[in-house]
Scaffold this motif. Structure first.
Motif, PDB file in Angstrom:
ATOM      1  N   ARG A  55       0.845  -1.195   0.000  1.00 41.07           N
ATOM      2  CA  ARG A  55       0.000   0.000   0.000  1.00 41.07           C
ATOM      3  C   ARG A  55       0.876   1.239   0.000  1.00 41.07           C
ATOM      4  O   ARG A  55       1.684   1.440   0.904  1.00 41.07           O
ATOM      5  CB  ARG A  55      -0.919  -0.023   1.223  1.00 41.07           C
ATOM      6  N   ARG A  56       0.751   2.056  -1.034  1.00 40.04           N
ATOM      7  CA  ARG A  56       1.571   3.267  -1.128  1.00 40.04           C
ATOM      8  C   ARG A  56       0.988   4.368  -0.236  1.00 40.04           C
ATOM      9  O   ARG A  56      -0.233   4.546  -0.184  1.00 40.04           O
ATOM     10  CB  ARG A  56       1.640   3.763  -2.568  1.00 40.04           C
ATOM     11  N   ASN A  57       1.905   5.132   0.396  1.00 35.57           N
ATOM     12  CA  ASN A  57       1.463   6.212   1.285  1.00 35.57           C
ATOM     13  C   ASN A  57       2.326   7.462   1.147  1.00 35.57           C
ATOM     14  O   ASN A  57       2.336   8.317   2.041  1.00 35.57           O
ATOM     15  CB  ASN A  57       1.474   5.746   2.745  1.00 35.57           C
ATOM     16  N   ASP A  58       3.060   7.580   0.036  1.00 35.65           N
ATOM     17  CA  ASP A  58       3.912   8.744  -0.166  1.00 35.65           C
ATOM     18  C   ASP A  58       3.097   9.895  -0.749  1.00 35.65           C
ATOM     19  O   ASP A  58       2.484   9.758  -1.821  1.00 35.65           O
ATOM     20  CB  ASP A  58       5.073   8.408  -1.113  1.00 35.65           C
ATOM     21  N   TYR A  59       3.109  11.032  -0.058  1.00 34.49           N
ATOM     22  CA  TYR A  59       2.338  12.203  -0.492  1.00 34.49           C
ATOM     23  C   TYR A  59       3.196  13.143  -1.325  1.00 34.49           C
ATOM     24  O   TYR A  59       4.418  13.213  -1.165  1.00 34.49           O
ATOM     25  CB  TYR A  59       1.788  12.952   0.725  1.00 34.49           C
ATOM     26  N   ILE A  64       3.155  19.032 -11.672  1.00 36.31           N
ATOM     27  CA  ILE A  64       3.218  18.409 -12.996  1.00 36.31           C
ATOM     28  C   ILE A  64       2.363  17.153 -13.069  1.00 36.31           C
ATOM     29  O   ILE A  64       1.803  16.821 -14.120  1.00 36.31           O
ATOM     30  CB  ILE A  64       4.684  18.083 -13.361  1.00 36.31           C
ATOM     31  N   LEU A  65       2.240  16.430 -11.946  1.00 30.14           N
ATOM     32  CA  LEU A  65       1.523  15.157 -11.961  1.00 30.14           C
ATOM     33  C   LEU A  65       0.009  15.372 -12.035  1.00 30.14           C
ATOM     34  O   LEU A  65      -0.539  16.227 -11.335  1.00 30.14           O
ATOM     35  CB  LEU A  65       1.854  14.354 -10.704  1.00 30.14           C
ATOM     36  N   PRO A  66      -0.700  14.595 -12.871  1.00 30.02           N
ATOM     37  CA  PRO A  66      -2.165  14.703 -12.945  1.00 30.02           C
ATOM     38  C   PRO A  66      -2.820  14.175 -11.678  1.00 30.02           C
ATOM     39  O   PRO A  66      -2.305  13.262 -11.029  1.00 30.02           O
ATOM     40  CB  PRO A  66      -2.519  13.838 -14.159  1.00 30.02           C
ATOM     41  N   ARG A  67      -3.973  14.782 -11.330  1.00 28.77           N
ATOM     42  CA  ARG A  67      -4.717  14.368 -10.153  1.00 28.77           C
ATOM     43  C   ARG A  67      -5.925  13.529 -10.547  1.00 28.77           C
ATOM     44  O   ARG A  67      -6.556  13.785 -11.573  1.00 28.77           O
ATOM     45  CB  ARG A  67      -5.220  15.591  -9.387  1.00 28.77           C
ATOM     46  N   VAL A  68      -6.230  12.538  -9.703  1.00 27.81           N
ATOM     47  CA  VAL A  68      -7.429  11.723  -9.893  1.00 27.81           C
ATOM     48  C   VAL A  68      -8.228  11.753  -8.602  1.00 27.81           C
ATOM     49  O   VAL A  68      -7.670  11.527  -7.524  1.00 27.81           O
ATOM     50  CB  VAL A  68      -7.083  10.262 -10.256  1.00 27.81           C
ATOM     51  N   GLU A  69      -9.529  12.061  -8.690  1.00 21.77           N
ATOM     52  CA  GLU A  69     -10.415  12.022  -7.539  1.00 21.77           C
ATOM     53  C   GLU A  69     -11.694  11.295  -7.926  1.00 21.77           C
ATOM     54  O   GLU A  69     -11.904  10.936  -9.082  1.00 21.77           O
ATOM     55  CB  GLU A  69     -10.700  13.426  -7.020  1.00 21.77           C
ATOM     56  N   SER A  92      -2.389  18.246  -2.579  1.00 21.97           N
ATOM     57  CA  SER A  92      -1.490  17.104  -2.375  1.00 21.97           C
ATOM     58  C   SER A  92      -2.296  15.828  -2.189  1.00 21.97           C
ATOM     59  O   SER A  92      -3.463  15.851  -1.784  1.00 21.97           O
ATOM     60  CB  SER A  92      -0.604  17.334  -1.145  1.00 21.97           C
ATOM     61  N   GLY A  93      -1.672  14.706  -2.505  1.00 19.80           N
ATOM     62  CA  GLY A  93      -2.314  13.408  -2.372  1.00 19.80           C
ATOM     63  C   GLY A  93      -1.280  12.310  -2.462  1.00 19.80           C
ATOM     64  O   GLY A  93      -0.066  12.564  -2.483  1.00 19.80           O
ATOM     65  N   ILE A  94      -1.752  11.075  -2.534  1.00 19.91           N
ATOM     66  CA  ILE A  94      -0.850   9.925  -2.585  1.00 19.91           C
ATOM     67  C   ILE A  94      -0.394   9.686  -4.019  1.00 19.91           C
ATOM     68  O   ILE A  94      -1.211   9.630  -4.942  1.00 19.91           O
ATOM     69  CB  ILE A  94      -1.542   8.663  -2.044  1.00 19.91           C
ATOM     70  N   LEU A 123      -6.323  11.866  -5.054  1.00 17.59           N
ATOM     71  CA  LEU A 123      -6.883  12.802  -4.091  1.00 17.59           C
ATOM     72  C   LEU A 123      -8.087  12.180  -3.400  1.00 17.59           C
ATOM     73  O   LEU A 123      -8.947  11.591  -4.048  1.00 17.59           O
ATOM     74  CB  LEU A 123      -7.325  14.096  -4.798  1.00 17.59           C
ATOM     75  N   GLY A 124      -8.147  12.315  -2.098  1.00 22.03           N
ATOM     76  CA  GLY A 124      -9.305  11.792  -1.382  1.00 22.03           C
ATOM     77  C   GLY A 124      -9.055  10.423  -0.780  1.00 22.03           C
ATOM     78  O   GLY A 124      -7.911   9.987  -0.596  1.00 22.03           O
ATOM     79  N   ASP A 125     -10.151   9.733  -0.497  1.00 11.48           N
ATOM     80  CA  ASP A 125     -10.090   8.465   0.237  1.00 11.48           C
ATOM     81  C   ASP A 125      -9.825   7.276  -0.672  1.00 11.48           C
ATOM     82  O   ASP A 125     -10.731   6.497  -0.984  1.00 11.48           O
ATOM     83  CB  ASP A 125     -11.380   8.250   1.015  1.00 11.48           C
ATOM     84  N   PHE A 126      -8.580   7.143  -1.107  1.00 13.02           N
ATOM     85  CA  PHE A 126      -8.169   6.007  -1.933  1.00 13.02           C
ATOM     86  C   PHE A 126      -7.127   5.173  -1.204  1.00 13.02           C
ATOM     87  O   PHE A 126      -6.278   5.709  -0.484  1.00 13.02           O
ATOM     88  CB  PHE A 126      -7.542   6.486  -3.251  1.00 13.02           C
ATOM     89  N   TRP A 127      -7.196   3.869  -1.414  1.00 11.01           N
ATOM     90  CA  TRP A 127      -6.042   3.021  -1.171  1.00 11.01           C
ATOM     91  C   TRP A 127      -5.299   2.923  -2.492  1.00 11.01           C
ATOM     92  O   TRP A 127      -5.900   2.629  -3.534  1.00 11.01           O
ATOM     93  CB  TRP A 127      -6.474   1.615  -0.759  1.00 11.01           C
ATOM     94  N   VAL A 128      -4.000   3.168  -2.454  1.00 12.28           N
ATOM     95  CA  VAL A 128      -3.176   2.997  -3.651  1.00 12.28           C
ATOM     96  C   VAL A 128      -2.432   1.675  -3.495  1.00 12.28           C
ATOM     97  O   VAL A 128      -1.545   1.545  -2.647  1.00 12.28           O
ATOM     98  CB  VAL A 128      -2.197   4.169  -3.835  1.00 12.28           C
ATOM     99  N   LEU A 129      -2.819   0.699  -4.304  1.00 12.36           N
ATOM    100  CA  LEU A 129      -2.315  -0.670  -4.168  1.00 12.36           C
ATOM    101  C   LEU A 129      -1.264  -0.957  -5.240  1.00 12.36           C
ATOM    102  O   LEU A 129      -1.549  -0.912  -6.441  1.00 12.36           O
ATOM    103  CB  LEU A 129      -3.473  -1.660  -4.295  1.00 12.36           C
TER     104      LEU A 129
END
Length: 211
Positions: A55-59, A64-69, A92-94, A123-129
């Motif tokens: 599970r990634r947790n680096d913010y 430059i990076l695109p955001r997904v919500e 900011s986000g994961i 962005l928001g309540d995601f788990w990044v797997l």
């Protein structure tokens, strides 16, 4: 006629997909799926979810990076409804990498998932797997099986229920030990999703023409 045709094809493909998710993954307590590709005969193996992914947790707030919500994802389809590359956002986000799986943990029954093929920020309540011992495409459809959904929906909280990571990470799932079989299953469902999206777009286009 075209509107009706595309709607019927869309509905039929969605039904097929739901059925295949049930039949191409073993039912609880079993080690063989009801339907599988030719050449694979070995029983599937039970694995704890936390052994399959990181599970990634680096913010980051990298501009430059695109955001997904949540609002960018078509619920239950796992596709984007817009070109997020052109979004202008400084929040900011994961950080996620290409091939990761984003799982919307807030109200998991809303079915907000994504398997992005680009690097970005969730962005928001995601788990990044991050799949480490499992094929990325296979993982993306494992989280959409009835078994995973049942466990994820054993959520915590009342007003804003969220999937319980402790519960999900310790849960055991039966998966194929063959990377080739995992890949073929993931590819099969990706193609099915592509057809579903295609007929949905054609249906929408036909509806616009009649206005």
């Amino acid at each position: 006629h075209l509107i009706t045709l595309h709607q019927r094809k869309y509905d039929k493909l969605c039904t097929v997909k739901k059925s295949m998710l049930d039949k191409m993954f073993p039912k609880p307590g079993e080690t063989f799926p009801e339907i599988r590709f030719e050449g694979f005969t070995d029983p599937w193996e039970q694995r704890k979810f936390s052994e399959l992914i990181e599970r990634r947790n680096d913010y980051s707030d990298d501009p430059i990076l695109p955001r997904v919500e949540y609002e960018d994802i078509v619920p239950s389809q796992g596709t984007l409804n817009k070109d997020v590359i052109n979004k202008r956002d400084k929040r900011s986000g994961i950080v996620f990498e290409s091939g990761d799986v984003l799982y919307g943990k807030l109200r998991p029954y809303l079915q907000n998932w994504l398997n992005p093929q680009f690097r970005g920020i969730a962005l928001g309540d995601f788990w990044v797997l991050n799949p480490i011992r499992i094929d990325s495409g296979f993982l993306f459809y494992l989280i959409r099986t009835p078994t995973f959904e049942r466990i994820a929906n054993e959520s915590v909280g009342t007003k804003m229920p969220r999937a319980d990571w402790q519960n999900v990470s310790n849960a055991e799932f039966v998966i194929s030990s063959s990377e080739n079989e995992q890949h073929q299953i993931g590819t099969f469902f990706q193609k099915l999703d592509h057809l579903i999206t295609l007929h949905q777009r054609k249906f929408d286009q036909c509806c616009v023409l009649t206005r």
